[in-house]
Design a protein around this motif. Sequence first.
Motif, mmCIF file in Angstrom:
data_model
loop_
_atom_site.group_PDB
_atom_site.id
_atom_site.type_symbol
_atom_site.label_atom_id
_atom_site.label_comp_id
_atom_site.label_asym_id
_atom_site.label_seq_id
_atom_site.Cartn_x
_atom_site.Cartn_y
_atom_site.Cartn_z
ATOM 1 N N LEU A 133 24.084 17.465 -42.739
ATOM 2 C CA LEU A 133 25.337 17.649 -43.466
ATOM 3 C C LEU A 133 25.083 18.243 -44.853
ATOM 4 C CD1 LEU A 133 28.409 17.160 -43.727
ATOM 5 C CD2 LEU A 133 27.880 14.830 -44.472
ATOM 6 N N VAL A 134 23.958 17.904 -45.451
ATOM 7 C CA VAL A 134 23.625 18.409 -46.789
ATOM 8 C C VAL A 134 23.462 19.921 -46.756
ATOM 9 C CG1 VAL A 134 21.969 18.308 -48.693
ATOM 10 C CG2 VAL A 134 22.518 16.229 -47.395
ATOM 11 N N ASP A 135 22.737 20.429 -45.765
ATOM 12 C CA ASP A 135 22.520 21.876 -45.671
ATOM 13 C C ASP A 135 23.801 22.605 -45.303
ATOM 14 O OD1 ASP A 135 19.664 21.957 -46.234
ATOM 15 O OD2 ASP A 135 19.446 20.858 -44.360
ATOM 16 N N ALA A 136 24.619 21.998 -44.460
ATOM 17 C CA ALA A 136 25.906 22.607 -44.113
ATOM 18 C C ALA A 136 26.791 22.706 -45.348
ATOM 19 C CB ALA A 136 26.593 21.795 -43.018
ATOM 20 N N LEU A 137 26.758 21.674 -46.177
ATOM 21 C CA LEU A 137 27.559 21.682 -47.395
ATOM 22 C C LEU A 137 27.020 22.696 -48.400
ATOM 23 C CD1 LEU A 137 29.796 20.574 -49.168
ATOM 24 C CD2 LEU A 137 28.305 18.648 -49.767
ATOM 25 N N ASP A 156 36.458 27.345 -49.225
ATOM 26 C CA ASP A 156 36.845 26.218 -50.073
ATOM 27 C C ASP A 156 37.264 25.020 -49.226
ATOM 28 O OD1 ASP A 156 37.334 25.199 -52.750
ATOM 29 O OD2 ASP A 156 39.451 25.236 -52.222
ATOM 30 N N ASP A 157 38.050 25.281 -48.188
ATOM 31 C CA ASP A 157 38.479 24.207 -47.286
ATOM 32 C C ASP A 157 37.290 23.568 -46.578
ATOM 33 O OD1 ASP A 157 41.102 24.653 -47.982
ATOM 34 O OD2 ASP A 157 41.604 25.827 -46.192
ATOM 35 N N GLU A 158 36.343 24.406 -46.146
ATOM 36 C CA GLU A 158 35.162 23.895 -45.452
ATOM 37 C C GLU A 158 34.304 23.051 -46.397
ATOM 38 O OE1 GLU A 158 32.283 23.693 -42.162
ATOM 39 O OE2 GLU A 158 34.445 23.737 -42.476
ATOM 40 N N LYS A 199 35.374 21.363 -49.046
ATOM 41 C CA LYS A 199 36.094 20.100 -49.267
ATOM 42 C C LYS A 199 35.957 19.179 -48.061
ATOM 43 C CE LYS A 199 39.540 21.978 -52.458
ATOM 44 N NZ LYS A 199 40.967 22.381 -52.630
ATOM 45 N N ARG A 200 36.052 19.738 -46.868
ATOM 46 C CA ARG A 200 35.952 18.928 -45.651
ATOM 47 C C ARG A 200 34.579 18.270 -45.557
ATOM 48 N NH1 ARG A 200 34.044 19.105 -40.571
ATOM 49 N NH2 ARG A 200 33.074 21.148 -40.877
ATOM 50 N N LEU A 201 33.539 19.030 -45.846
ATOM 51 C CA LEU A 201 32.178 18.508 -45.721
ATOM 52 C C LEU A 201 31.825 17.529 -46.829
ATOM 53 C CD1 LEU A 201 30.314 21.784 -44.656
ATOM 54 C CD2 LEU A 201 30.837 19.810 -43.223
ATOM 55 N N VAL A 202 32.265 17.819 -48.060
ATOM 56 C CA VAL A 202 31.894 16.936 -49.167
ATOM 57 C C VAL A 202 32.556 15.568 -49.008
ATOM 58 C CG1 VAL A 202 33.734 17.484 -50.835
ATOM 59 C CG2 VAL A 202 31.431 16.922 -51.655
ATOM 60 N N LEU A 203 33.716 15.526 -48.354
ATOM 61 C CA LEU A 203 34.373 14.239 -48.121
ATOM 62 C C LEU A 203 33.652 13.405 -47.057
ATOM 63 C CD1 LEU A 203 38.166 15.219 -48.251
ATOM 64 C CD2 LEU A 203 36.868 13.904 -49.950
ATOM 65 N N GLN A 204 32.765 14.027 -46.298
ATOM 66 C CA GLN A 204 31.993 13.299 -45.287
ATOM 67 C C GLN A 204 30.698 12.723 -45.868
ATOM 68 O OE1 GLN A 204 31.310 15.557 -41.660
ATOM 69 N NE2 GLN A 204 33.255 16.632 -41.888
ATOM 70 N N LEU A 205 30.351 13.182 -47.046
ATOM 71 C CA LEU A 205 29.065 12.800 -47.644
ATOM 72 C C LEU A 205 29.228 11.517 -48.453
ATOM 73 C CD1 LEU A 205 26.236 14.207 -47.724
ATOM 74 C CD2 LEU A 205 26.865 15.053 -49.995
ATOM 75 N N GLY A 206 28.358 10.541 -48.206
ATOM 76 C CA GLY A 206 28.406 9.285 -48.951
ATOM 77 C C GLY A 206 27.902 9.452 -50.371
ATOM 78 N N ASN A 207 28.166 8.436 -51.181
ATOM 79 C CA ASN A 207 27.681 8.430 -52.558
ATOM 80 C C ASN A 207 26.151 8.407 -52.568
ATOM 81 O OD1 ASN A 207 27.673 8.317 -55.328
ATOM 82 N ND2 ASN A 207 28.683 6.329 -55.486
ATOM 83 N N LEU A 208 25.577 8.869 -53.671
ATOM 84 C CA LEU A 208 24.117 8.853 -53.801
ATOM 85 C C LEU A 208 23.634 7.409 -53.961
ATOM 86 C CD1 LEU A 208 23.359 11.857 -56.160
ATOM 87 C CD2 LEU A 208 23.106 11.732 -53.697
ATOM 88 N N VAL A 209 22.688 7.032 -53.142
ATOM 89 C CA VAL A 209 22.149 5.677 -53.188
ATOM 90 C C VAL A 209 21.301 5.503 -54.445
ATOM 91 C CG1 VAL A 209 20.618 4.044 -52.014
ATOM 92 C CG2 VAL A 209 22.174 5.478 -50.678
ATOM 93 N N HIS A 210 21.517 4.407 -55.144
ATOM 94 C CA HIS A 210 20.719 4.099 -56.335
ATOM 95 C C HIS A 210 19.248 3.973 -55.937
ATOM 96 C CE1 HIS A 210 19.116 1.795 -59.727
ATOM 97 N NE2 HIS A 210 20.181 2.143 -60.413
ATOM 98 N N PRO A 211 18.326 4.497 -56.759
ATOM 99 C CA PRO A 211 16.899 4.486 -56.374
ATOM 100 C C PRO A 211 16.309 3.101 -56.173
ATOM 101 C CG PRO A 211 17.203 5.234 -58.657
ATOM 102 C CD PRO A 211 18.547 5.223 -58.020
ATOM 103 N N ASP A 212 16.913 2.056 -56.746
ATOM 104 C CA ASP A 212 16.363 0.700 -56.604
ATOM 105 C C ASP A 212 16.911 -0.061 -55.399
ATOM 106 O OD1 ASP A 212 14.864 1.105 -58.884
ATOM 107 O OD2 ASP A 212 16.327 0.169 -60.227
ATOM 108 N N VAL A 213 17.825 0.546 -54.667
ATOM 109 C CA VAL A 213 18.405 -0.131 -53.503
ATOM 110 C C VAL A 213 17.367 -0.238 -52.383
ATOM 111 C CG1 VAL A 213 20.096 0.140 -51.631
ATOM 112 C CG2 VAL A 213 20.788 0.524 -53.992
ATOM 113 N N PRO A 214 17.226 -1.422 -51.759
ATOM 114 C CA PRO A 214 16.301 -1.524 -50.625
ATOM 115 C C PRO A 214 16.756 -0.644 -49.466
ATOM 116 C CG PRO A 214 17.627 -3.524 -50.846
ATOM 117 C CD PRO A 214 17.889 -2.707 -52.057
ATOM 118 N N VAL A 215 15.823 0.040 -48.843
ATOM 119 C CA VAL A 215 16.148 0.957 -47.756
ATOM 120 C C VAL A 215 16.139 0.193 -46.428
ATOM 121 C CG1 VAL A 215 15.417 3.025 -46.504
ATOM 122 C CG2 VAL A 215 15.242 2.943 -49.001
ATOM 123 N N GLY A 216 17.153 0.447 -45.614
ATOM 124 C CA GLY A 216 17.195 -0.188 -44.303
ATOM 125 C C GLY A 216 18.609 -0.527 -43.883
ATOM 126 N N GLY A 217 18.713 -1.351 -42.826
ATOM 127 C CA GLY A 217 20.000 -1.723 -42.273
ATOM 128 C C GLY A 217 20.501 -3.054 -42.802
#
Length: 425
Positions: A27-31, A92-94, A96-114
Amino acid sequence: MIDLRLLREDPDRVRASQRARGEDVALVDALLSADERRRSSGVRFDELRSEQKSLGKLIPKATPEERAELLQKAEQLKTDVKAAEAAQNEADDETKRLVLQLGNLVHPDVPVGGEEDFVVLETHGTIRDFGAEGFEPKDHLELGEALGAIDVERGAKVSGSRFYYLTGVGALLELALVNAAIAQATEAGFTPMLTPALVRPRAMEGTGFLGQAAENVYHLEKDDYYLVGTSEVPLAAYHMDEILDADKLPLRYAGFSPCFRREAGTYGKDTRGIFRVHQFDKVEMFSYVAPEDAENEHKRLLEWEKQWLTGLELPFQVIDVASGDLGSSASRKYDCEAWIPTQGKYRELTSASNCDGFQARRLSVRMRDGKKVQPLATLNGTLCAVPRTIVAILENHQLADGSVRVPEVLRPYLGGREVLEPIAK
Protein backbone atom coordinates in the motif's frame (compact mmCIF):
# COMPACT_ATOMS: atom_id res chain seq x y z
CA MET A 1 -3.99 10.31 7.91
CA ILE A 2 -0.23 10.52 7.83
CA ASP A 3 1.72 13.50 6.51
CA LEU A 4 2.39 12.87 2.80
CA ARG A 5 5.64 14.82 3.04
CA LEU A 6 6.89 12.31 5.58
CA LEU A 7 5.84 9.50 3.24
CA ARG A 8 7.89 11.01 0.42
CA GLU A 9 10.91 11.78 2.61
CA ASP A 10 11.03 8.53 4.59
CA PRO A 11 8.98 5.78 2.91
CA ASP A 12 10.98 3.07 4.70
CA ARG A 13 9.66 4.30 8.04
CA VAL A 14 6.10 4.02 6.74
CA ARG A 15 6.78 0.54 5.34
CA ALA A 16 8.21 -0.53 8.72
CA SER A 17 5.08 0.79 10.45
CA GLN A 18 2.81 -1.15 8.11
CA ARG A 19 4.89 -4.27 8.64
CA ALA A 20 4.70 -3.87 12.43
CA ARG A 21 0.92 -3.56 12.19
CA GLY A 22 0.75 -6.75 10.13
CA GLU A 23 -0.77 -4.81 7.26
CA ASP A 24 -0.11 -4.53 3.53
CA VAL A 25 3.30 -2.96 2.87
CA ALA A 26 2.53 -2.71 -0.88
CA LEU A 27 0.00 0.00 0.00
CA VAL A 28 2.92 2.35 0.71
CA ASP A 29 4.32 2.02 -2.82
CA ALA A 30 0.87 2.34 -4.37
CA LEU A 31 0.34 5.54 -2.41
CA LEU A 32 3.77 6.89 -3.39
CA SER A 33 2.95 6.28 -7.05
CA ALA A 34 -0.48 7.91 -6.79
CA ASP A 35 1.00 10.90 -4.99
CA GLU A 36 3.64 11.33 -7.67
CA ARG A 37 0.95 11.22 -10.38
CA ARG A 38 -1.11 13.73 -8.40
CA ARG A 39 1.77 16.19 -8.15
CA SER A 40 3.00 15.79 -11.72
CA SER A 41 -0.51 16.07 -13.17
CA GLY A 42 -1.04 19.17 -11.05
CA VAL A 43 2.11 20.74 -12.48
CA ARG A 44 1.02 19.80 -16.02
CA PHE A 45 -2.44 21.31 -15.45
CA ASP A 46 -0.96 24.56 -14.08
CA GLU A 47 1.42 24.85 -17.06
CA LEU A 48 -1.38 24.36 -19.57
CA ARG A 49 -3.68 26.81 -17.78
CA SER A 50 -0.88 29.41 -17.75
CA GLU A 51 -0.30 28.88 -21.48
CA GLN A 52 -4.04 29.13 -22.08
CA LYS A 53 -4.26 32.47 -20.25
CA SER A 54 -1.26 33.87 -22.12
CA LEU A 55 -2.78 32.81 -25.42
CA GLY A 56 -6.07 34.46 -24.49
CA LYS A 57 -4.27 37.77 -24.11
CA LEU A 58 -2.61 37.45 -27.54
CA ILE A 59 -5.73 36.72 -29.59
CA PRO A 60 -7.33 40.23 -29.36
CA LYS A 61 -4.05 41.81 -30.50
CA ALA A 62 -3.37 39.39 -33.37
CA THR A 63 -3.79 40.10 -37.09
CA PRO A 64 -6.61 38.24 -38.88
CA GLU A 65 -4.09 35.76 -40.28
CA GLU A 66 -2.51 35.15 -36.87
CA ARG A 67 -5.88 35.00 -35.11
CA ALA A 68 -7.02 31.94 -37.03
CA GLU A 69 -3.90 30.02 -36.06
CA LEU A 70 -4.15 31.17 -32.43
CA LEU A 71 -7.81 30.17 -32.21
CA GLN A 72 -6.96 26.72 -33.50
CA LYS A 73 -4.21 26.45 -30.90
CA ALA A 74 -6.65 27.67 -28.22
CA GLU A 75 -9.08 24.88 -29.09
CA GLN A 76 -6.34 22.28 -28.74
CA LEU A 77 -5.25 23.83 -25.42
CA LYS A 78 -8.85 23.70 -24.18
CA THR A 79 -8.90 19.96 -24.88
CA ASP A 80 -5.51 19.46 -23.25
CA VAL A 81 -6.47 21.45 -20.14
CA LYS A 82 -9.64 19.42 -19.74
CA ALA A 83 -7.70 16.16 -20.04
CA ALA A 84 -5.03 17.39 -17.58
CA GLU A 85 -7.70 18.41 -15.09
CA ALA A 86 -9.33 14.98 -15.34
CA ALA A 87 -5.97 13.27 -14.81
CA GLN A 88 -5.26 15.50 -11.81
CA ASN A 89 -8.65 14.77 -10.26
CA GLU A 90 -8.28 11.05 -10.84
CA ALA A 91 -4.82 10.98 -9.25
CA ASP A 92 -6.03 13.14 -6.36
CA ASP A 93 -8.98 10.82 -5.71
CA GLU A 94 -6.72 7.77 -5.84
CA THR A 95 -4.26 9.38 -3.40
CA LYS A 96 -7.06 10.22 -0.97
CA ARG A 97 -8.51 6.72 -1.25
CA LEU A 98 -5.17 5.06 -0.52
CA VAL A 99 -4.04 7.39 2.26
CA LEU A 100 -7.28 6.69 4.14
CA GLN A 101 -6.37 2.99 4.13
CA LEU A 102 -2.99 3.61 5.74
CA GLY A 103 -2.74 3.35 9.53
CA ASN A 104 -0.98 5.85 11.74
CA LEU A 105 2.79 5.55 12.13
CA VAL A 106 3.61 3.21 14.99
CA HIS A 107 5.67 4.79 17.76
CA PRO A 108 9.22 3.35 17.74
CA ASP A 109 8.91 2.13 21.36
CA VAL A 110 5.76 0.09 20.78
CA PRO A 111 6.30 -3.68 21.15
CA VAL A 112 5.98 -5.42 17.79
CA GLY A 113 3.53 -8.28 17.44
CA GLY A 114 -0.10 -9.31 17.85
CA GLU A 115 -2.68 -9.15 20.62
CA GLU A 116 -0.71 -11.33 23.03
CA ASP A 117 2.64 -9.56 22.52
CA PHE A 118 1.97 -6.64 24.85
CA VAL A 119 4.47 -5.62 27.53
CA VAL A 120 3.40 -5.22 31.17
CA LEU A 121 4.62 -1.86 32.44
CA GLU A 122 3.16 -1.74 35.96
CA THR A 123 0.98 -3.67 38.38
CA HIS A 124 -1.13 -2.09 41.13
CA GLY A 125 -3.13 -3.40 44.07
CA THR A 126 -3.29 -6.82 45.69
CA ILE A 127 -5.14 -9.79 44.25
CA ARG A 128 -7.40 -11.27 46.90
CA ASP A 129 -6.89 -14.86 48.04
CA PHE A 130 -10.50 -16.01 48.36
CA GLY A 131 -9.36 -19.46 49.47
CA ALA A 132 -7.68 -17.94 52.49
CA GLU A 133 -10.92 -16.11 53.22
CA GLY A 134 -12.80 -19.39 53.17
CA PHE A 135 -15.09 -19.08 50.17
CA GLU A 136 -15.20 -19.53 46.40
CA PRO A 137 -15.81 -16.26 44.50
CA LYS A 138 -18.99 -15.97 42.46
CA ASP A 139 -18.94 -14.43 39.01
CA HIS A 140 -20.46 -11.00 38.35
CA LEU A 141 -23.67 -12.36 36.82
CA GLU A 142 -24.49 -14.59 39.77
CA LEU A 143 -23.74 -11.72 42.14
CA GLY A 144 -25.65 -9.20 40.02
CA GLU A 145 -28.75 -11.35 39.79
CA ALA A 146 -28.74 -11.93 43.55
CA LEU A 147 -28.43 -8.19 44.13
CA GLY A 148 -31.28 -7.47 41.74
CA ALA A 149 -28.79 -5.46 39.69
CA ILE A 150 -28.47 -7.29 36.36
CA ASP A 151 -31.12 -8.93 34.17
CA VAL A 152 -29.72 -10.52 31.02
CA GLU A 153 -32.65 -12.86 30.42
CA ARG A 154 -35.09 -10.05 29.81
CA GLY A 155 -32.42 -8.15 27.91
CA ALA A 156 -32.15 -11.11 25.53
CA LYS A 157 -35.94 -11.42 25.34
CA VAL A 158 -36.34 -7.79 24.33
CA SER A 159 -33.23 -7.15 22.22
CA GLY A 160 -31.30 -10.41 21.73
CA SER A 161 -28.02 -11.77 23.01
CA ARG A 162 -25.45 -9.43 24.57
CA PHE A 163 -28.13 -7.01 25.77
CA TYR A 164 -29.10 -6.50 29.39
CA TYR A 165 -30.98 -4.44 31.93
CA LEU A 166 -29.34 -2.78 34.92
CA THR A 167 -32.02 -2.74 37.61
CA GLY A 168 -32.28 -1.40 41.14
CA VAL A 169 -28.83 -1.04 42.67
CA GLY A 170 -27.33 -1.92 39.27
CA ALA A 171 -28.83 1.23 37.76
CA LEU A 172 -27.79 3.23 40.84
CA LEU A 173 -24.26 1.81 40.59
CA GLU A 174 -23.98 2.97 36.97
CA LEU A 175 -25.15 6.46 37.88
CA ALA A 176 -22.69 6.54 40.78
CA LEU A 177 -19.81 5.49 38.52
CA VAL A 178 -20.69 8.06 35.87
CA ASN A 179 -21.04 10.88 38.39
CA ALA A 180 -17.81 9.96 40.14
CA ALA A 181 -15.93 9.73 36.84
CA ILE A 182 -17.26 13.07 35.61
CA ALA A 183 -16.38 14.63 38.98
CA GLN A 184 -12.79 13.39 38.72
CA ALA A 185 -12.49 14.58 35.11
CA THR A 186 -13.96 17.99 35.93
CA GLU A 187 -11.55 18.41 38.81
CA ALA A 188 -8.69 17.60 36.42
CA GLY A 189 -9.81 20.39 34.06
CA PHE A 190 -11.95 18.51 31.54
CA THR A 191 -15.14 20.09 30.21
CA PRO A 192 -18.05 17.65 30.67
CA MET A 193 -19.87 16.86 27.41
CA LEU A 194 -23.03 14.96 26.46
CA THR A 195 -22.38 13.94 22.87
CA PRO A 196 -24.47 12.73 19.90
CA ALA A 197 -24.75 8.96 19.47
CA LEU A 198 -25.45 9.30 15.73
CA VAL A 199 -22.80 10.82 13.45
CA ARG A 200 -22.33 11.43 9.75
CA PRO A 201 -19.92 9.33 7.69
CA ARG A 202 -17.17 11.95 7.68
CA ALA A 203 -16.98 11.99 11.48
CA MET A 204 -16.72 8.19 11.63
CA GLU A 205 -14.22 7.98 8.78
CA GLY A 206 -12.23 10.93 10.11
CA THR A 207 -11.56 9.18 13.40
CA GLY A 208 -10.43 6.00 11.64
CA PHE A 209 -13.35 3.71 12.47
CA LEU A 210 -14.38 2.87 8.90
CA GLY A 211 -11.20 0.97 8.12
CA GLN A 212 -10.33 -2.24 9.91
CA ALA A 213 -12.90 -1.46 12.64
CA ALA A 214 -15.82 -1.03 10.21
CA GLU A 215 -17.19 -4.52 10.87
CA ASN A 216 -17.99 -3.52 14.46
CA VAL A 217 -19.84 -0.32 13.53
CA TYR A 218 -23.62 -0.10 13.25
CA HIS A 219 -24.71 1.76 10.09
CA LEU A 220 -28.22 3.11 9.53
CA GLU A 221 -28.27 2.85 5.74
CA LYS A 222 -31.58 4.62 5.15
CA ASP A 223 -30.35 7.82 6.80
CA ASP A 224 -26.59 7.28 6.31
CA TYR A 225 -25.81 7.72 9.98
CA TYR A 226 -23.47 5.69 12.17
CA LEU A 227 -24.01 4.71 15.78
CA VAL A 228 -20.85 5.61 17.71
CA GLY A 229 -18.86 2.93 19.50
CA THR A 230 -17.26 5.61 21.69
CA SER A 231 -17.74 9.33 22.31
CA GLU A 232 -14.20 9.69 20.94
CA VAL A 233 -15.89 10.04 17.54
CA PRO A 234 -18.12 13.08 18.22
CA LEU A 235 -15.44 14.61 20.46
CA ALA A 236 -12.80 14.33 17.73
CA ALA A 237 -15.22 15.83 15.20
CA TYR A 238 -16.33 18.62 17.56
CA HIS A 239 -13.71 21.01 16.14
CA MET A 240 -13.82 19.60 12.59
CA ASP A 241 -12.83 22.19 9.94
CA GLU A 242 -11.71 24.65 12.62
CA ILE A 243 -8.44 26.45 13.36
CA LEU A 244 -7.77 26.66 17.11
CA ASP A 245 -5.47 29.18 18.75
CA ALA A 246 -2.33 27.52 20.08
CA ASP A 247 -2.46 29.58 23.28
CA LYS A 248 -5.85 28.02 24.12
CA LEU A 249 -4.47 24.48 24.05
CA PRO A 250 -4.77 21.98 25.54
CA LEU A 251 -8.53 21.58 25.19
CA ARG A 252 -9.83 18.69 27.25
CA TYR A 253 -13.33 17.20 27.10
CA ALA A 254 -14.96 14.39 29.09
CA GLY A 255 -17.76 12.88 27.03
CA PHE A 256 -20.55 10.69 28.38
CA SER A 257 -22.51 8.72 25.81
CA PRO A 258 -24.12 5.43 24.95
CA CYS A 259 -21.84 3.25 22.82
CA PHE A 260 -22.80 0.60 20.27
CA ARG A 261 -20.61 -2.21 18.96
CA ARG A 262 -21.50 -5.18 16.79
CA GLU A 263 -18.75 -7.30 18.39
CA ALA A 264 -18.23 -9.07 15.07
CA GLY A 265 -15.74 -11.90 15.25
CA THR A 266 -16.34 -12.58 18.95
CA TYR A 267 -18.89 -15.38 18.59
CA GLY A 268 -18.74 -17.57 21.66
CA LYS A 269 -16.38 -15.19 23.49
CA ASP A 270 -17.41 -13.55 26.80
CA THR A 271 -21.03 -14.50 26.23
CA ARG A 272 -21.90 -14.77 29.92
CA GLY A 273 -22.99 -11.63 31.69
CA ILE A 274 -22.19 -8.05 30.71
CA PHE A 275 -18.47 -8.03 30.00
CA ARG A 276 -18.84 -7.90 26.18
CA VAL A 277 -22.12 -6.33 25.07
CA HIS A 278 -23.63 -4.48 22.10
CA GLN A 279 -24.69 -1.36 24.00
CA PHE A 280 -23.11 0.31 27.02
CA ASP A 281 -22.39 3.71 28.53
CA LYS A 282 -18.94 5.21 28.87
CA VAL A 283 -17.09 8.28 30.11
CA GLU A 284 -14.29 9.16 27.68
CA MET A 285 -11.51 11.70 28.04
CA PHE A 286 -10.40 13.54 24.88
CA SER A 287 -7.56 16.04 24.43
CA TYR A 288 -6.51 18.47 21.70
CA VAL A 289 -2.87 19.47 22.19
CA ALA A 290 0.10 20.89 20.30
CA PRO A 291 2.07 18.09 18.57
CA GLU A 292 5.10 18.53 20.82
CA ASP A 293 2.91 17.99 23.91
CA ALA A 294 1.27 14.76 22.72
CA GLU A 295 3.53 12.25 24.47
CA ASN A 296 3.28 14.02 27.82
CA GLU A 297 -0.50 14.30 27.46
CA HIS A 298 -0.60 10.56 26.78
CA LYS A 299 1.12 9.95 30.11
CA ARG A 300 -1.32 12.33 31.84
CA LEU A 301 -4.33 10.42 30.49
CA LEU A 302 -2.83 7.19 31.77
CA GLU A 303 -2.26 8.74 35.21
CA TRP A 304 -5.90 9.85 35.39
CA GLU A 305 -7.01 6.31 34.49
CA LYS A 306 -4.73 4.85 37.16
CA GLN A 307 -6.12 7.34 39.68
CA TRP A 308 -9.65 6.20 38.81
CA LEU A 309 -8.95 2.47 39.12
CA THR A 310 -6.97 2.99 42.32
CA GLY A 311 -9.92 4.90 43.76
CA LEU A 312 -12.17 1.95 42.93
CA GLU A 313 -9.72 -0.24 44.88
CA LEU A 314 -9.21 -2.62 41.96
CA PRO A 315 -6.04 -4.62 41.32
CA PHE A 316 -4.87 -3.83 37.79
CA GLN A 317 -1.93 -3.86 35.42
CA VAL A 318 -0.83 -1.37 32.76
CA ILE A 319 0.25 -2.73 29.39
CA ASP A 320 1.97 -1.26 26.36
CA VAL A 321 -0.25 -2.57 23.56
CA ALA A 322 1.55 -4.36 20.70
CA SER A 323 1.68 -2.87 17.21
CA GLY A 324 -0.76 -5.31 15.63
CA ASP A 325 -3.45 -4.49 18.20
CA LEU A 326 -3.32 -0.68 18.12
CA GLY A 327 -6.20 0.18 15.82
CA SER A 328 -5.58 2.35 12.78
CA SER A 329 -5.58 5.76 14.52
CA ALA A 330 -3.24 5.18 17.46
CA SER A 331 0.53 5.48 17.28
CA ARG A 332 0.75 4.10 20.82
CA LYS A 333 -1.79 2.78 23.29
CA TYR A 334 -1.71 1.91 26.98
CA ASP A 335 -4.40 -0.36 28.45
CA CYS A 336 -5.29 -0.71 32.11
CA GLU A 337 -6.50 -4.24 32.79
CA ALA A 338 -8.34 -5.10 36.01
CA TRP A 339 -8.07 -8.50 37.67
CA ILE A 340 -11.25 -10.56 37.24
CA PRO A 341 -11.19 -13.25 39.96
CA THR A 342 -13.47 -15.84 38.33
CA GLN A 343 -11.54 -15.61 35.07
CA GLY A 344 -8.18 -15.72 36.83
CA LYS A 345 -6.70 -13.05 34.60
CA TYR A 346 -6.49 -9.35 33.88
CA ARG A 347 -9.02 -7.91 31.43
CA GLU A 348 -9.09 -4.53 29.70
CA LEU A 349 -11.03 -1.77 31.47
CA THR A 350 -9.49 1.39 30.02
CA SER A 351 -7.34 2.47 27.08
CA ALA A 352 -5.34 5.62 26.44
CA SER A 353 -4.30 6.32 22.84
CA ASN A 354 -2.02 8.89 21.27
CA CYS A 355 -3.23 9.59 17.73
CA ASP A 356 -0.73 12.40 17.00
CA GLY A 357 -1.97 14.36 13.95
CA PHE A 358 -3.65 11.35 12.30
CA GLN A 359 -7.27 12.23 13.13
CA ALA A 360 -6.68 15.98 12.96
CA ARG A 361 -5.53 15.76 9.34
CA ARG A 362 -8.54 13.66 8.36
CA LEU A 363 -10.95 16.00 10.13
CA SER A 364 -9.12 19.23 9.22
CA VAL A 365 -8.58 20.36 12.79
CA ARG A 366 -5.63 22.74 12.91
CA MET A 367 -3.89 25.13 15.27
CA ARG A 368 -2.54 28.61 14.64
CA ASP A 369 0.72 29.50 16.34
CA GLY A 370 1.56 33.01 15.21
CA LYS A 371 1.38 32.91 11.42
CA LYS A 372 1.90 29.16 11.24
CA VAL A 373 -1.13 26.90 10.76
CA GLN A 374 -0.66 23.15 11.17
CA PRO A 375 -2.51 20.01 12.33
CA LEU A 376 -2.59 19.52 16.07
CA ALA A 377 -2.58 16.23 18.00
CA THR A 378 -5.56 14.35 19.44
CA LEU A 379 -5.59 11.80 22.25
CA ASN A 380 -8.30 9.79 23.92
CA GLY A 381 -8.60 7.78 27.11
CA THR A 382 -11.40 5.73 28.60
CA LEU A 383 -12.18 6.74 32.15
CA CYS A 384 -15.13 4.45 32.82
CA ALA A 385 -16.65 1.82 30.52
CA VAL A 386 -19.60 1.09 32.81
CA PRO A 387 -20.44 -2.62 32.38
CA ARG A 388 -16.86 -3.86 32.59
CA THR A 389 -16.24 -1.66 35.61
CA ILE A 390 -19.31 -3.10 37.29
CA VAL A 391 -17.99 -6.60 36.52
CA ALA A 392 -14.67 -5.78 38.20
CA ILE A 393 -16.29 -4.12 41.23
CA LEU A 394 -18.76 -6.93 41.90
CA GLU A 395 -16.17 -9.70 41.63
CA ASN A 396 -13.32 -8.01 43.48
CA HIS A 397 -15.38 -6.54 46.32
CA GLN A 398 -17.75 -9.46 46.95
CA LEU A 399 -18.19 -10.86 50.45
CA ALA A 400 -18.85 -14.41 51.58
CA ASP A 401 -22.60 -13.85 52.01
CA GLY A 402 -23.03 -12.61 48.42
CA SER A 403 -23.09 -8.93 49.32
CA VAL A 404 -20.65 -6.47 47.73
CA ARG A 405 -18.62 -3.78 49.49
CA VAL A 406 -18.90 -0.35 47.90
CA PRO A 407 -15.55 1.42 47.28
CA GLU A 408 -15.31 4.60 49.34
CA VAL A 409 -15.05 6.83 46.26
CA LEU A 410 -18.55 5.76 45.18
CA ARG A 411 -20.32 5.99 48.54
CA PRO A 412 -21.21 9.70 48.30
CA TYR A 413 -23.00 8.90 45.02
CA LEU A 414 -24.92 5.98 46.56
CA GLY A 415 -26.37 7.82 49.52
CA GLY A 416 -23.52 6.74 51.79
CA ARG A 417 -24.25 3.05 51.22
CA GLU A 418 -21.27 0.90 52.20
CA VAL A 419 -22.55 -2.51 51.10
CA LEU A 420 -24.87 -3.77 48.35
CA GLU A 421 -26.92 -6.62 49.76
CA PRO A 422 -28.77 -9.48 48.01
CA ILE A 423 -32.49 -8.94 47.72
CA ALA A 424 -34.94 -11.28 49.40
CA LYS A 425 -36.44 -13.75 46.94
